[in-house]
Design a protein around this motif. Structure first.
Motif, mmCIF file in Angstrom:
data_model
loop_
_atom_site.group_PDB
_atom_site.id
_atom_site.type_symbol
_atom_site.label_atom_id
_atom_site.label_comp_id
_atom_site.label_asym_id
_atom_site.label_seq_id
_atom_site.Cartn_x
_atom_site.Cartn_y
_atom_site.Cartn_z
ATOM 1 N N LEU A 150 24.254 13.743 35.764
ATOM 2 C CA LEU A 150 23.020 13.905 36.528
ATOM 3 C C LEU A 150 21.835 13.983 35.565
ATOM 4 N N LEU A 151 20.999 12.956 35.593
ATOM 5 C CA LEU A 151 19.779 12.963 34.791
ATOM 6 C C LEU A 151 18.631 13.480 35.646
ATOM 7 N N VAL A 152 17.832 14.369 35.078
ATOM 8 C CA VAL A 152 16.734 14.993 35.822
ATOM 9 C C VAL A 152 15.432 14.841 35.049
ATOM 10 N N ARG A 153 14.302 14.884 35.801
ATOM 11 C CA ARG A 153 12.999 14.576 35.213
ATOM 12 C C ARG A 153 12.187 15.800 34.808
ATOM 13 N N SER A 154 12.712 17.004 35.063
ATOM 14 C CA SER A 154 11.922 18.197 34.752
ATOM 15 C C SER A 154 12.832 19.363 34.394
ATOM 16 N N GLN A 155 12.253 20.340 33.693
ATOM 17 C CA GLN A 155 13.001 21.540 33.332
ATOM 18 C C GLN A 155 13.437 22.310 34.569
ATOM 19 N N GLU A 156 12.583 22.307 35.613
ATOM 20 C CA GLU A 156 12.920 23.023 36.840
ATOM 21 C C GLU A 156 14.154 22.412 37.504
ATOM 22 N N SER A 157 14.222 21.078 37.567
ATOM 23 C CA SER A 157 15.394 20.416 38.140
ATOM 24 C C SER A 157 16.625 20.644 37.268
ATOM 25 N N LEU A 158 16.431 20.658 35.953
ATOM 26 C CA LEU A 158 17.556 20.919 35.053
ATOM 27 C C LEU A 158 18.125 22.309 35.303
ATOM 28 N N ALA A 159 17.266 23.286 35.528
ATOM 29 C CA ALA A 159 17.730 24.651 35.799
ATOM 30 C C ALA A 159 18.530 24.710 37.098
ATOM 31 N N ILE A 160 18.056 24.002 38.127
ATOM 32 C CA ILE A 160 18.794 23.959 39.406
ATOM 33 C C ILE A 160 20.163 23.325 39.200
ATOM 34 N N ALA A 161 20.202 22.221 38.459
ATOM 35 C CA ALA A 161 21.464 21.514 38.230
ATOM 36 C C ALA A 161 22.442 22.381 37.451
ATOM 37 N N GLN A 162 21.961 23.007 36.391
ATOM 38 C CA GLN A 162 22.858 23.812 35.556
ATOM 39 C C GLN A 162 23.357 25.056 36.283
ATOM 40 N N LYS A 163 22.572 25.566 37.188
ATOM 41 C CA LYS A 163 22.985 26.741 37.956
ATOM 42 C C LYS A 163 24.020 26.402 39.023
ATOM 43 N N ASN A 164 23.889 25.223 39.635
ATOM 44 C CA ASN A 164 24.677 24.944 40.842
ATOM 45 C C ASN A 164 25.773 23.896 40.695
ATOM 46 N N PHE A 165 25.676 23.001 39.705
ATOM 47 C CA PHE A 165 26.596 21.870 39.666
ATOM 48 C C PHE A 165 27.435 21.884 38.386
ATOM 49 N N SER A 166 28.733 21.708 38.556
ATOM 50 C CA SER A 166 29.655 21.672 37.419
ATOM 51 C C SER A 166 29.750 20.242 36.903
ATOM 52 N N THR A 167 28.725 19.847 36.173
ATOM 53 C CA THR A 167 28.687 18.490 35.645
ATOM 54 C C THR A 167 27.689 18.431 34.498
ATOM 55 N N THR A 168 27.673 17.330 33.782
ATOM 56 C CA THR A 168 26.706 17.135 32.709
ATOM 57 C C THR A 168 25.338 16.843 33.303
ATOM 58 N N SER A 169 24.358 17.643 32.957
ATOM 59 C CA SER A 169 22.985 17.455 33.427
ATOM 60 C C SER A 169 22.084 17.337 32.209
ATOM 61 N N ILE A 170 21.228 16.302 32.198
ATOM 62 C CA ILE A 170 20.423 16.006 31.014
ATOM 63 C C ILE A 170 18.982 15.725 31.424
#
Length: 360
Positions: A150-170
């Motif tokens: 999961l590639l994300v465009r902002s630090q806020e989206s990265l925080a949501i991804a890292q908190k909720n999804f068990s996957t690589t988020s960049i």
């Protein structure tokens, strides 16, 4: 014409391209068999900018999409017929990872269900959920898939991804920057062009038209959700049932559609450039109007949308661009008027300075 502040936008665009390329090149091998999904089949210019940036990136790598679809004409059988050990499924980027645009998000989830363990890369997105149940469903689908990035465009989206999804988020810049700098030759028609959202993401803290403007200045206000005549004709052709039926028989991987879709996206880019270049200064609450203003080097004031998407991306990537003023609050008009006056004075000084420099 964009203000020719020499190389200010070019350097930023190149830097963001290099940052995105570093992320993408590490994920997508040179021999990747690309399946590109979720073509934005609607007249919103911003989504076409993202698509064109993705096509430009793939072309720069010598990669071609072996299969493309939008969320409506996806053919599971056709994809399973061509998928192989080198296949990578790329899903179009944007601002629709979440339940705000549920039909697009549900398509993404179905693709993950249909292709467990096949490498799937969600190109740079903004994440926004209103309902915790939808976050939980998305998390479970991602977990079950097992090979999702999961590639994300902002630090806020990265925080949501890292908190909720068990996957690589960049963290990765928006794909539209791969379009590169655009030279604009036409002269502005009005002092202010106001591109104001009319959809569900429009600014929640005031109308874009509230931004203070000079007395007696000319202005024009539009959104960019209506097809031009050229777009309308192209879309009628490519969506005609006989056209689709014929080419599906001879070309089940949709290469003819890809050609037509790229023409449509280019026409939408041209419409966006024409709109934004019609004003000496642009005022907008659309993220990709902000990005396109950078590509054409156009002075602009950008107001945050209703859930902070623009501000998140502005802080992450574009705050150093000198011809933009970011506004996240329209409540204090006296303070805003001061900021706008200072910004316009800065733009006028830059214009005067550039116009007095000898040609290089």
């Amino acid at each position: 014409m964009g203000v020719p502040l020499k190389n200010e936008n070019v350097a930023l665009i190149e830097r963001l391209q290099n940052q995105a390329r570093k992320v993408l090149d590490a994920l997508i091998p040179d021999n990747a068999h690309i399946i590109l999904l979720d073509y934005p089949h609607y007249p919103n210019v911003g989504d076409s900018l993202i698509w064109l940036g993705e096509i430009a990136y793939l072309k720069s790598r010598g990669l071609k999409a072996s299969y493309v679809s939008d969320c409506h004409n996806f053919d599971l059988f056709a994809v399973k017929k061509i998928i192989n050990k080198n296949s990578f499924i790329l899903i179009n980027g944007g601002g629709n990872f979440g339940d705000l645009w549920s039909h697009l998000h549900n398509f993404k989830l179905q693709v993950l269900r249909d292709f467990p363990q096949t490498p799937i890369i969600q190109l740079p997105q903004t994440i926004h959920f209103k309902d915790e149940k939808n976050i939980a469903e998305t998390a479970e689908v991602i977990k079950q898939h097992g090979n999702f990035t999961l590639l994300v465009r902002s630090q806020e989206s990265l925080a949501i991804a890292q908190k909720n999804f068990s996957t690589t988020s960049i963290l990765c810049p928006d794909m539209a920057f791969f379009i590169g700098p655009i030279k604009v030759n036409n002269s502005p028609l009005v002092d202010y062009f106001i591109l104001s959202r009319t959809d569900t993401e429009k600014s929640s803290n005031g109308n874009v038209r509230m931004v203070p403007r000079k007395e007696f200045a000319t202005s024009r206000t539009e959104d960019w959700l209506e097809n031009s005549g050229k777009e309308f004709k192209l879309q009628r052709i490519e969506s005609h049932h006989l056209f689709r039926k014929f080419f599906k028989l001879i070309n089940p991987t949709n290469q003819v559609l890809l050609f037509m879709w790229n023409l449509l996206a280019q026409a939408r880019l041209a419409r966006g450039v024409a709109l934004l270049s019609s004003g000496k200064l642009v005022i907008t609450d659309r993220l990709h109007a902000h990005i396109l203003c950078i590509l054409i080097n156009k002075p602009h004031i950008v107001i945050d949308n209703n859930y902070g998407k623009i501000g998140d991306i502005y802080r992450a990537w574009t705050s150093t661009y000198p011809l933009s003023l970011f506004v996240n609050d329209l409540s204090d008009m006296d303070d805003l008027k001061l900021k706008v006056n200072l910004f316009e004075s800065k733009v006028e000084k830059n214009t005067a300075l550039t116009n007095t420099q000898p040609a290089s």
